[in-house]
Scaffold this active site. Sequence first.
Site, mmCIF file in Angstrom:
data_model
loop_
_atom_site.group_PDB
_atom_site.id
_atom_site.type_symbol
_atom_site.label_atom_id
_atom_site.label_comp_id
_atom_site.label_asym_id
_atom_site.label_seq_id
_atom_site.Cartn_x
_atom_site.Cartn_y
_atom_site.Cartn_z
ATOM 1 N N HIS A 185 0.813 -1.068 0.041
ATOM 2 C CA HIS A 185 0.050 -0.039 -0.110
ATOM 3 C C HIS A 185 0.905 1.188 -0.004
ATOM 4 C CE1 HIS A 185 -3.194 2.896 1.066
ATOM 5 N NE2 HIS A 185 -4.089 1.719 0.816
ATOM 6 N N CYS A 239 -4.785 -5.525 8.313
ATOM 7 C CA CYS A 239 -3.353 -6.170 7.363
ATOM 8 C C CYS A 239 -2.376 -5.437 7.825
ATOM 9 C CB CYS A 239 -4.025 -5.928 6.164
ATOM 10 S SG CYS A 239 -5.143 -6.826 5.297
#
Length: 295
Positions: A260, A271
């Site tokens: 990300h 996560c």
Amino acid sequence: MWLVAALAAVLVVAGIGIALVNRQPGPAASTPSETTTTTPTTSAERTSTPTPTADGYAANTATYDVTTLPQVNVFAVIPALPVDDDPFTMPLTETAVARGVGAPVWADPADEPVAYVPHEYPYGGTVLPVVERQEHWVKVLLTGRRAMPSAGDPGQVTGWLRTADVDVTPSAGLGVVVSIANRTIDIVHADGAHERIANDFAWGADATPTPVGRTFVMTTRTVPEYAYTRGHPIVYWAVQSPTLEGFDGADVAPAAFHYHDTRSGPVSNGCIRVDPDAITRLSALPPGTPVMITP
């Protein structure tokens, strides 16, 4: 949804119905917050494969029709399965895979089986880390949950398998150790050497924390439709969110490693967000690789 997009073709080939396609797990999105935790004592090293002895539970030679039992998989909620009672000890350097259609699973080998684990499943979770080895039995980590967060403890579940029902083989000797407090991720090799692959990452917000304790790599998928991954794989764990019953329309919420752009601090739905080099390294790990998360 990630598996709708990535696995629809697999499901058609496997003969899995459309109803299952519409109930797929996806990684959690971002929700900024803060979190405070305490660090337990944990063994980051993997225990050597033991030599089975006659000690332990007696042999069970009964025959069971596993198709009459609940199937252990990522979607399953099986109240009879116990939550892991030793979450901060790394598994042994062995994995177990069911033979035939599948292997019956016991919560207590002195009783009757409560479920079965299939030999194959489209979403993985069939290569199981062994956490205890006896002559006639192995205790393993499993996928699924014993309860939804609103109804009980949704943590990592375990079960016992008969050695006669499974193939127990030496694993690659690898494990992943994540320290949220130190913001580090190490791959631990069979010789005990630590390979540091991250010195910072993002983790779960206070309302949607990252599950802690031991789990394992359930499946690894590349999902181009998830733009935030920038085309990098998602490495899903067997354990699910301690607070989310489902996510993004699905009724499951497995945690994962994934890339990300925003990847520092308590900003995810559970996560672990990492950089390109780390997710490339993590995605190369085989299914069944143990993952240890410490607060």
